[in-house]
Design a protein around this motif. Structure first.
Motif, PDB file in Angstrom:
ATOM      1  N   THR A  75     -40.520 -41.217  87.650  1.00 19.00           N
ATOM      2  CA  THR A  75     -41.249 -41.678  88.827  1.00 19.00           C
ATOM      3  C   THR A  75     -41.966 -40.531  89.524  1.00 19.00           C
ATOM      4  O   THR A  75     -43.111 -40.682  89.984  1.00 19.00           O
ATOM      5  N   ALA A  76     -41.300 -39.372  89.626  1.00 19.42           N
ATOM      6  CA  ALA A  76     -41.925 -38.215  90.271  1.00 19.42           C
ATOM      7  C   ALA A  76     -43.214 -37.821  89.550  1.00 19.42           C
ATOM      8  O   ALA A  76     -44.237 -37.524  90.190  1.00 19.42           O
ATOM      9  N   ILE A  77     -43.189 -37.825  88.234  1.00 23.82           N
ATOM     10  CA  ILE A  77     -44.372 -37.439  87.466  1.00 23.82           C
ATOM     11  C   ILE A  77     -45.453 -38.513  87.570  1.00 23.82           C
ATOM     12  O   ILE A  77     -46.648 -38.198  87.622  1.00 23.82           O
ATOM     13  N   LEU A  78     -45.080 -39.786  87.645  1.00 25.86           N
ATOM     14  CA  LEU A  78     -46.063 -40.847  87.857  1.00 25.86           C
ATOM     15  C   LEU A  78     -46.793 -40.672  89.179  1.00 25.86           C
ATOM     16  O   LEU A  78     -48.008 -40.897  89.275  1.00 25.86           O
ATOM     17  N   LEU A  79     -46.068 -40.271  90.222  1.00 26.49           N
ATOM     18  CA  LEU A  79     -46.689 -40.034  91.523  1.00 26.49           C
ATOM     19  C   LEU A  79     -47.703 -38.895  91.449  1.00 26.49           C
ATOM     20  O   LEU A  79     -48.767 -38.953  92.076  1.00 26.49           O
TER      21      LEU A  79
ATOM     22  N   ALA B 272     -55.647 -39.046  90.208  1.00 29.28           N
ATOM     23  CA  ALA B 272     -56.689 -40.072  90.278  1.00 29.28           C
ATOM     24  C   ALA B 272     -57.383 -40.039  91.633  1.00 29.28           C
ATOM     25  O   ALA B 272     -58.613 -40.157  91.727  1.00 29.28           O
ATOM     26  N   ILE B 273     -56.600 -39.864  92.703  1.00 26.09           N
ATOM     27  CA  ILE B 273     -57.169 -39.766  94.053  1.00 26.09           C
ATOM     28  C   ILE B 273     -58.098 -38.557  94.149  1.00 26.09           C
ATOM     29  O   ILE B 273     -59.196 -38.636  94.719  1.00 26.09           O
ATOM     30  N   ALA B 274     -57.660 -37.426  93.582  1.00 28.82           N
ATOM     31  CA  ALA B 274     -58.467 -36.201  93.629  1.00 28.82           C
ATOM     32  C   ALA B 274     -59.780 -36.370  92.862  1.00 28.82           C
ATOM     33  O   ALA B 274     -60.829 -35.859  93.275  1.00 28.82           O
TER      34      ALA B 274
ATOM     35  N   VAL C  64     -49.094 -39.462  83.225  1.00 26.50           N
ATOM     36  CA  VAL C  64     -48.635 -40.848  83.119  1.00 26.50           C
ATOM     37  C   VAL C  64     -48.043 -41.116  81.738  1.00 26.50           C
ATOM     38  O   VAL C  64     -46.963 -41.714  81.605  1.00 26.50           O
ATOM     39  N   LEU C  65     -48.707 -40.654  80.688  1.00 24.75           N
ATOM     40  CA  LEU C  65     -48.195 -40.850  79.334  1.00 24.75           C
ATOM     41  C   LEU C  65     -46.871 -40.120  79.133  1.00 24.75           C
ATOM     42  O   LEU C  65     -45.942 -40.661  78.512  1.00 24.75           O
ATOM     43  N   PHE C  66     -46.773 -38.898  79.662  1.00 26.49           N
ATOM     44  CA  PHE C  66     -45.515 -38.152  79.539  1.00 26.49           C
ATOM     45  C   PHE C  66     -44.384 -38.923  80.210  1.00 26.49           C
ATOM     46  O   PHE C  66     -43.277 -39.021  79.673  1.00 26.49           O
ATOM     47  N   SER C  67     -44.663 -39.458  81.389  1.00 31.79           N
ATOM     48  CA  SER C  67     -43.637 -40.194  82.127  1.00 31.79           C
ATOM     49  C   SER C  67     -43.212 -41.455  81.384  1.00 31.79           C
ATOM     50  O   SER C  67     -42.012 -41.740  81.262  1.00 31.79           O
TER      51      SER C  67
END
Length: 456
Positions: A419-423, A429-431, A337-340
């Motif tokens: 956006t791809a990296i945010l996904l 987080a789900i994992a 998230v930070l990278f994105s």
């Protein structure tokens, strides 16, 4: 089912209480070289892709070609795992060595292909061998290990060696390129060199004895069990009576269904995220940062993945599987998230490399040393169904990786890098939540207790 207690694991007490010895080191090397080869082979294709394109006179691959080239080995691995899972239930040693023989032949054959389509086909065969190895090696390692060091054994043999193999692929490419080797030879040499580590352990794998737990619980042979325990422990040991497992596989599949689903799901989610970096980091991410694919790979592996594996190795049997995996997934997500969010604001490429590399560190420290080492498929189910279940967990991970291979390039092109990296960060987080809710802790437990295996 017998209740958990002292009598439950008494027949394996000499194994569970043994100290780490020469046999364990030999097992780590013998099993780990297959994973080293996997790391080398799966990483090298992304690194040498520009050389392959130049060799065949192509400026770029179509989206479909790119997905097939990166995904064919993963699809092959899923199929190989599903084939060798049930075979492993007929004997761990019986098929051990055939997996690395396939890896050796396929790796060498890559050096002689004449077009992209041939390379795709050969890499499918390569993947088949990888899938077979990922079933057999963790099962053999786990069934030979003592209770205190089992996590360390699997993390060392599978987490650490993968990253080293990937780093060697990057170093080999950089050295050959720096020496002025023609592009047509660089990629052929790099891909062909993958045959060396797998070939080096064919003989050693054929010489390993059958695992003590298999001869006791599946074959029910007291004499064979006594011989194998002596080989593993390094000295004669007092052996409790062997109890063959007469519980049907169908019963175990029913009673352990939640555990099986958990192991499959967590490896699937991890590979969805991890292989976006493994397959496309050396090209897409490295290009956006303005660094070469070889340099990107070496920095990612030696500065982040290998150190992460060492931290995981040190803590896996102390902190436990569950907290390590949760922390790892959360760290991966935060780094992505930070990278994105900060991309485009990096002061030079090294800031971006550090931030993106942090997710590699957290990845290998946590789920890379737990789920992707095959640990869950080994520890969560009984000996009688362990081979089949390990095949399912490996296939689940490789399906996740294959989805990444086919979905990430068009997703990257459609929604953009950020956006791809945010996904991918959201998937982490789900994992982490799934790990917290579903995964039981198995650290330091005898394998039969961890697997809730009946010995009545």
């Amino acid at each position: 089912m017998a209740t958990v207690g002292a009598d439950r694991t008494s027949m394996f007490a000499p194994l569970d209480r043994s100290r780490w010895n020469a046999f364990h080191w030999k097992s780590v090397v013998t099993t780990g070289m297959g994973v080293f080869t996997d790391g080398y082979d799966l990483s090298s294709i992304g690194i040498v892709l520009p050389f392959i394109l130049a060799s065949f006179g192509q400026k770029s691959l179509t989206s479909w070609q790119s997905s097939l080239l990166t995904g064919s080995a993963l699809v092959g691995a899923a199929i190989g795992a599903l084939v060798f899972g049930p075979l492993a239930n007929r004997g761990r040693k019986r098929f051990y060595g055939l997996d690395v023989l396939v890896l050796t032949i396929a790796a060498l054959a890559q050096a002689f292909v004449q077009n992209i389509d041939q390379l795709i086909a050969i890499r499918f065969l390569l993947g088949f061998g990888v899938g077979a190895d990922y079933v057999l090696s963790p099962v053999i390692m786990g069934e030979n290990a003592n209770a205190r060091d089992r996590g360390k054994s699997l993390a060392l043999g599978f987490g650490l060696t993968w990253g080293i193999g990937a780093a060697v692929a990057g170093l080999a490419t950089m050295v050959l390129n720096a020496c002025g080797v023609p592009a047509d030879w660089v990629w052929r040499i790099v891909l062909g060199l993958g045959a060396i580590p797998s070939a080096s352990v064919i003989y050693l794998r054929r010489r390993l004895p059958e695992t003590p737990r298999y001869v006791a619980r599946v074959e029910g042979s007291s004499a064979a069990y006594e011989r194998v325990v002596e080989a593993v422990v390094g000295q004669p040991a007092a052996i409790a009576p062997v109890k063959r497992d007469d519980t049907s596989a169908a019963v175990y599949f029913k009673t352990h269904a939640k555990r099986i689903a958990t192991a499959c799901l967590l490896w699937f989610l991890f590979d969805l995220v991890a292989y976006s970096s493994i397959l496309f980091g050396p090209n897409l991410i490295a290009k956006s940062l303005g660094v070469s694919s070889g340099l990107f790979q070496v920095v990612m592996e030696l500065a982040f993945t290998v150190p992460g594996a060492l931290v995981g190795l040190a803590l896996i049997d102390r902190a436990g599987r569950k907290p390590m995996q949760i922390i790892g997934f959360l760290g991966m997500g935060a780094s992505l998230v930070l990278f994105s969010l900060l991309r485009g604001h990096f002061v030079g490429p090294w800031v971006g490399l550090m931030l993106y590399g942090a997710q590699n560190f957290m990845s290998q420290m946590g789920p890379g040393s737990v789920s992707a080492s095959g640990m869950l498929g080994v520890e969560l189910v009984p000996t009688k169904i362990r081979g089949t279940v390990q095949g399912w967990t490996v296939a689940s991970g490789r399906v996740g990786a294959a989805i990444t291979a086919f979905v990430f390039p068009p997703l990257f092109a459609r929604v953009g890098e950020g956006t791809a990296i945010l996904l991918l960060g959201a998937l982490c987080a789900i994992a982490a939540i799934c790990t917290w809710v579903l995964l039981p802790e198995t650290k330091a437990l005898p394998l039969e207790e961890a697997a809730e295996e009946s010995v009545a």
